[in-house]
Design a protein around this motif. Structure first.
Motif, PDB file in Angstrom:
ATOM      1  N   LEU A  99       0.566  -0.783   0.135  1.00 17.65           N
ATOM      2  CA  LEU A  99       0.252  -0.194   0.024  1.00 17.65           C
ATOM      3  C   LEU A  99       0.854   1.225   0.100  1.00 17.65           C
ATOM      4  O   LEU A  99       0.667   2.316  -0.651  1.00 17.65           O
ATOM      5  CB  LEU A  99      -0.496  -0.223   1.313  1.00 17.65           C
ATOM      6  N   LEU A 100       1.874   1.455   0.741  1.00 16.26           N
ATOM      7  CA  LEU A 100       2.788   2.415   0.922  1.00 16.26           C
ATOM      8  C   LEU A 100       3.194   2.830   0.215  1.00 16.26           C
ATOM      9  O   LEU A 100       3.243   3.817  -0.833  1.00 16.26           O
ATOM     10  CB  LEU A 100       3.684   2.619   1.818  1.00 16.26           C
ATOM     11  N   ALA A 101       4.424   1.721  -0.979  1.00 12.73           N
ATOM     12  CA  ALA A 101       4.691   1.714  -2.338  1.00 12.73           C
ATOM     13  C   ALA A 101       3.388   2.278  -3.974  1.00 12.73           C
ATOM     14  O   ALA A 101       3.487   3.079  -3.884  1.00 12.73           O
ATOM     15  CB  ALA A 101       5.405   0.404  -3.109  1.00 12.73           C
ATOM     16  N   LEU A 102       2.290   1.592  -3.582  1.00 13.63           N
ATOM     17  CA  LEU A 102       1.377   1.939  -4.151  1.00 13.63           C
ATOM     18  C   LEU A 102       0.968   3.539  -4.808  1.00 13.63           C
ATOM     19  O   LEU A 102       1.277   4.585  -5.057  1.00 13.63           O
ATOM     20  CB  LEU A 102       0.355   1.159  -3.618  1.00 13.63           C
ATOM     21  N   ALA A 103       0.595   3.522  -3.182  1.00 14.97           N
ATOM     22  CA  ALA A 103       0.537   5.205  -2.804  1.00 14.97           C
ATOM     23  C   ALA A 103       2.236   6.679  -3.121  1.00 14.97           C
ATOM     24  O   ALA A 103       1.598   7.648  -3.243  1.00 14.97           O
ATOM     25  CB  ALA A 103       0.424   5.647  -0.983  1.00 14.97           C
ATOM     26  N   MET A 104       3.176   6.022  -3.219  1.00 14.99           N
ATOM     27  CA  MET A 104       3.762   6.564  -2.924  1.00 14.99           C
ATOM     28  C   MET A 104       4.906   6.113  -4.582  1.00 14.99           C
ATOM     29  O   MET A 104       5.097   6.651  -5.596  1.00 14.99           O
ATOM     30  CB  MET A 104       5.200   7.050  -2.472  1.00 14.99           C
ATOM     31  N   SER A 105       4.282   5.498  -5.505  1.00 16.95           N
ATOM     32  CA  SER A 105       3.485   5.299  -6.713  1.00 16.95           C
ATOM     33  C   SER A 105       4.069   6.514  -7.872  1.00 16.95           C
ATOM     34  O   SER A 105       5.342   6.709  -8.734  1.00 16.95           O
ATOM     35  CB  SER A 105       3.076   4.105  -7.718  1.00 16.95           C
ATOM     36  N   LYS A 106       3.609   7.157  -8.045  1.00 15.31           N
ATOM     37  CA  LYS A 106       3.134   8.565  -8.936  1.00 15.31           C
ATOM     38  C   LYS A 106       4.841   9.895  -7.957  1.00 15.31           C
ATOM     39  O   LYS A 106       5.287  10.054  -8.416  1.00 15.31           O
ATOM     40  CB  LYS A 106       2.130   9.426  -8.364  1.00 15.31           C
ATOM     41  N   ARG A 107       4.502   9.762  -7.123  1.00  6.92           N
ATOM     42  CA  ARG A 107       5.831  10.442  -6.077  1.00  6.92           C
ATOM     43  C   ARG A 107       5.391  11.672  -6.538  1.00  6.92           C
ATOM     44  O   ARG A 107       6.719  12.161  -6.176  1.00  6.92           O
ATOM     45  CB  ARG A 107       7.224   9.855  -5.541  1.00  6.92           C
ATOM     46  N   ALA A 108       4.125  12.433  -6.770  1.00  7.18           N
ATOM     47  CA  ALA A 108       4.538  13.596  -6.988  1.00  7.18           C
ATOM     48  C   ALA A 108       4.580  14.515  -5.424  1.00  7.18           C
ATOM     49  O   ALA A 108       4.907  14.683  -4.870  1.00  7.18           O
ATOM     50  CB  ALA A 108       1.970  13.656  -7.751  1.00  7.18           C
ATOM     51  N   LEU A 109       4.986  16.056  -6.206  1.00  5.20           N
ATOM     52  CA  LEU A 109       5.349  17.252  -5.578  1.00  5.20           C
ATOM     53  C   LEU A 109       4.322  17.807  -4.718  1.00  5.20           C
ATOM     54  O   LEU A 109       4.138  17.886  -3.925  1.00  5.20           O
ATOM     55  CB  LEU A 109       6.125  18.461  -6.933  1.00  5.20           C
ATOM     56  N   VAL A 110       3.291  17.396  -6.008  1.00  5.76           N
ATOM     57  CA  VAL A 110       1.280  17.857  -5.001  1.00  5.76           C
ATOM     58  C   VAL A 110       1.125  16.719  -4.558  1.00  5.76           C
ATOM     59  O   VAL A 110       0.892  15.867  -5.741  1.00  5.76           O
ATOM     60  CB  VAL A 110       0.591  19.014  -5.577  1.00  5.76           C
ATOM     61  N   PRO A 111       0.726  15.944  -3.729  1.00  3.30           N
ATOM     62  CA  PRO A 111       0.352  14.939  -2.934  1.00  3.30           C
ATOM     63  C   PRO A 111      -1.003  14.895  -3.531  1.00  3.30           C
ATOM     64  O   PRO A 111      -1.525  15.729  -2.858  1.00  3.30           O
ATOM     65  CB  PRO A 111       0.791  14.308  -1.725  1.00  3.30           C
ATOM     66  N   GLY A 112      -1.211  13.447  -4.423  1.00  2.00           N
ATOM     67  CA  GLY A 112      -2.827  13.278  -4.106  1.00  2.00           C
ATOM     68  C   GLY A 112      -3.209  12.443  -2.612  1.00  2.00           C
ATOM     69  O   GLY A 112      -2.609  12.459  -1.434  1.00  2.00           O
ATOM     70  N   ARG A 113      -4.690  11.591  -2.658  1.00  6.30           N
ATOM     71  CA  ARG A 113      -4.766  11.678  -1.200  1.00  6.30           C
ATOM     72  C   ARG A 113      -3.376   9.982  -1.015  1.00  6.30           C
ATOM     73  O   ARG A 113      -3.084  10.593   0.399  1.00  6.30           O
ATOM     74  CB  ARG A 113      -6.302  10.899  -1.460  1.00  6.30           C
ATOM     75  N   ALA A 114      -3.940   9.380  -1.673  1.00  8.10           N
ATOM     76  CA  ALA A 114      -3.091   8.562  -1.542  1.00  8.10           C
ATOM     77  C   ALA A 114      -1.255   8.345  -0.805  1.00  8.10           C
ATOM     78  O   ALA A 114      -1.172   8.201   0.505  1.00  8.10           O
ATOM     79  CB  ALA A 114      -2.575   6.755  -1.912  1.00  8.10           C
TER      80      ALA A 114
END
Lengths: 264, 178, 84
Positions: A50-65
């Motif tokens: 789950l953590l890896a999935l949440a960080m998969s995009k690694r956006a500067l402006v974070p999404g919900r996950a």
């Protein structure tokens, strides 16, 4: 659902039973893969997945996950900084793993229909051997690191200042017992909370089934334990989080003692 | 460790009760699989997941700090510009004031000159008028004398039958007039 | 943004421990002390053959240690309330 069926369905102990999935005996020791092992593995896979999935995009402006993942990260980091100081941050991966593992274990235990061997939900933190192992890891790290870092100075932890010499041995003995009680407390608290909560839930849920099976007026009365179960379930989610938090924060406090044994 | 042994001792009598959380049958299995899953989780988190989260947070923090710096710089620039603008405005205002003052002085001077010119012209006209009036009066007075002399001569002729010359009559008139 | 974070942190702290949680915490601190003392005493009995004095003294010291634990826990709880 009368007779043995009701007894089976309302048995509050059944949820803690362990079922073997495949047998594994090494040197006469039973190391079988059980539903407990299954849930531990699921916890590991789910936390990291789950953590890896949440960080998969690694956006500067974070999404919900990603926000949740970062919140969790900052939460644990803040906890360590507040209790053990910035020096404690070297234990960050350990404390985070501990916290995430316990939290996920507790939360998985709250899902009664999670697909599992044995066909019932299982909370590995409600087994004392698991909480015992967790607390032993913590205390081994505290003692080991304390001894490596402070040498014999670590034992200052047991010698409070300003105590008359006459009763010093007595006080030191009590301090040592108090220190040894830490892993015991750590272990027993998590175990007891999860065990008691789940038994309580199951007992009240059992009342619903028994009253429902009794028929007539009893079925109507069965609504009461139903509401109780709803309330208890909400409380159990809180406890599931709180116990993971308490375990982690006490770990931080003990690590703080290992870092600075003088400040007691 | 000491606690290890005490649990081992606890496990012996727990074996009689079938309460699963204390059932030692699967203690070894649970410890074994717990160790595997915990170590696996630790490795996964500390190697891959946590650095990623930490990196993202750090990156954002850096970016925010950078942006704050940039913003501070921009604000300084804006302040500078504003100061320059204010200064220019003040200069312009001062210049406008001086121009206005100059213009006013000029206007005043022109007005004063015009007034003076007008005054002078008026004075001249006045003087001329006065002179003309004086002339006319003198002329009129002169004519009055001759008329009076004529009338006196005519009266003297009618009353006394005297022949009076114009010059005598005029002399007499002058004498009367004194 | 800092103010927001600070506010959130304060809210987090404000929620404080529930009565249940507090009771369980003190209870487990005390029980842990007694258990550890008893365990040590039992161990001493087993190792040196002091039975039953090891267990006896161990439990008494365990009570003292448990009380100490509870006092420390209460202090830390009070400090948290006072500090935050």
């Amino acid at each position: 659902m009368k007779g043995p069926g009701v007894a089976e369905a309302t048995n509050p102990i059944k949820q803690f039973e362990i079922h073997e999935v495949f047998e594994l005996v090494v040197g006469g020791v039973n190391l079988s893969f059980t539903n407990s092992s299954y849930f531990m593995m699921v916890a590991t896979v789910m936390v990291s997945g789950l953590l890896a999935l949440a960080m998969s995009k690694r956006a500067l402006v974070p999404g919900r996950a990603q926000s949740v993942a970062e919140l969790l990260y900052e939460f644990v980091a803040g906890m360590i900084r507040d209790t053990a100081g910035d020096e404690g941050l070297k234990f960050f991966p350990f404390v985070f793993t501990l916290f995430a593992f316990i939290l996920m274990g507790n939360m998985l235990g709250m899902l009664p229909y999670f697909p599992a061997p044995g066909f019932h939900g299982f909370t590995f933190t409600s087994h004392i051997i698991v909480t015992f192992a967790l607390s032993m890891i913590v205390i081994s790290i505290v003692v080991g690191y304390g001894l490596i870092k402070n040498g014999l100075g670590f034992f200052k932890l047991f010698v409070p200042s300003g105590v008359p010499a006459a009763i010093m041995p007595f006080v030191i003995l009590i301090e040592i017992i108090s220190f040894i009680s830490r892993p015991v407390t750590l272990c027993v608290r998590l175990f007891a909370n999860m065990l008691a909560g789940h038994i309580l839930l199951k007992v009240f849920a059992g009342f619903i089934i028994m009253l429902g099976a009794a028929g007539g007026i009893y079925t109507a009365v069965g609504v009461l334990p139903f509401f109780m179960v709803v309330a208890l379930t909400a409380l159990e989610f809180l406890v599931a989080f709180l116990q993971a938090y308490v375990f982690a924060i006490l770990t931080c406090i003990y690590l703080g003692d290992a870092l600075h044994p003088g400040h007691h | 460790m000491m606690a290890d042994e005490s649990t081992g001792a606890g496990a012996e009598y727990a074996a009689e009760a079938a309460f699963p959380p204390f059932d030692p049958t699967y203690f070894a299995s649970q410890l074994f699989w717990f160790a595997i899953s915990f170590v696996l989780l630790y490795v996964l988190l500390s190697r891959f997941v946590l650095p990623r989260i930490g990196g993202a947070i750090e990156e954002r923090r850096d970016r925010i700090a950078d942006n704050l710096d940039a913003a501070a710089e921009m604000k300084a620039q804006a302040d500078e510009t504003e100061q320059a603008y204010q200064k220019a405005l003040a200069d312009a205002r001062a210049r406008a004031q001086s121009v206005a003052a100059e213009a006013k002085a000029e206007a005043d001077r022109e007005i004063a000159e015009a007034t003076r010119e007008a005054d002078a012209e008026l004075d001249a006209k006045l003087a001329e008028g006065e002179a003309r009036i004086r002339d006319m009066r003198e002329k009129a007075l002169g004519e009055v004398r001759s008329i009076a002399a004529g009338a006196a001569a005519t009266v003297a002729e009618r009353l006394a039958g005297l022949e009076v010359s114009d010059s005598d009559a005029e002399k007499a008139v002058d004498g009367v007039k004194g | 943004m800092n103010a927001k974070l600070e506010a959130r942190r304060e809210k987090e702290a404000e929620r404080g421990p529930t009565g249940w949680g507090l009771g369980l915490r003190y209870g487990s601190e005390f029980a842990g002390g007694v258990l550890a003392g008893a365990g040590l005493g039992y161990l001493a009995d087993w190792a040196f053959g002091w039975s039953p004095w090891g267990l006896l003294v161990g439990v008494i010291l365990g009570f003292a240690a448990g009380t100490l634990n509870v006092v420390r826990a209460a202090q830390s709880v009070n400090n948290q309330d006072g500090a935050d």
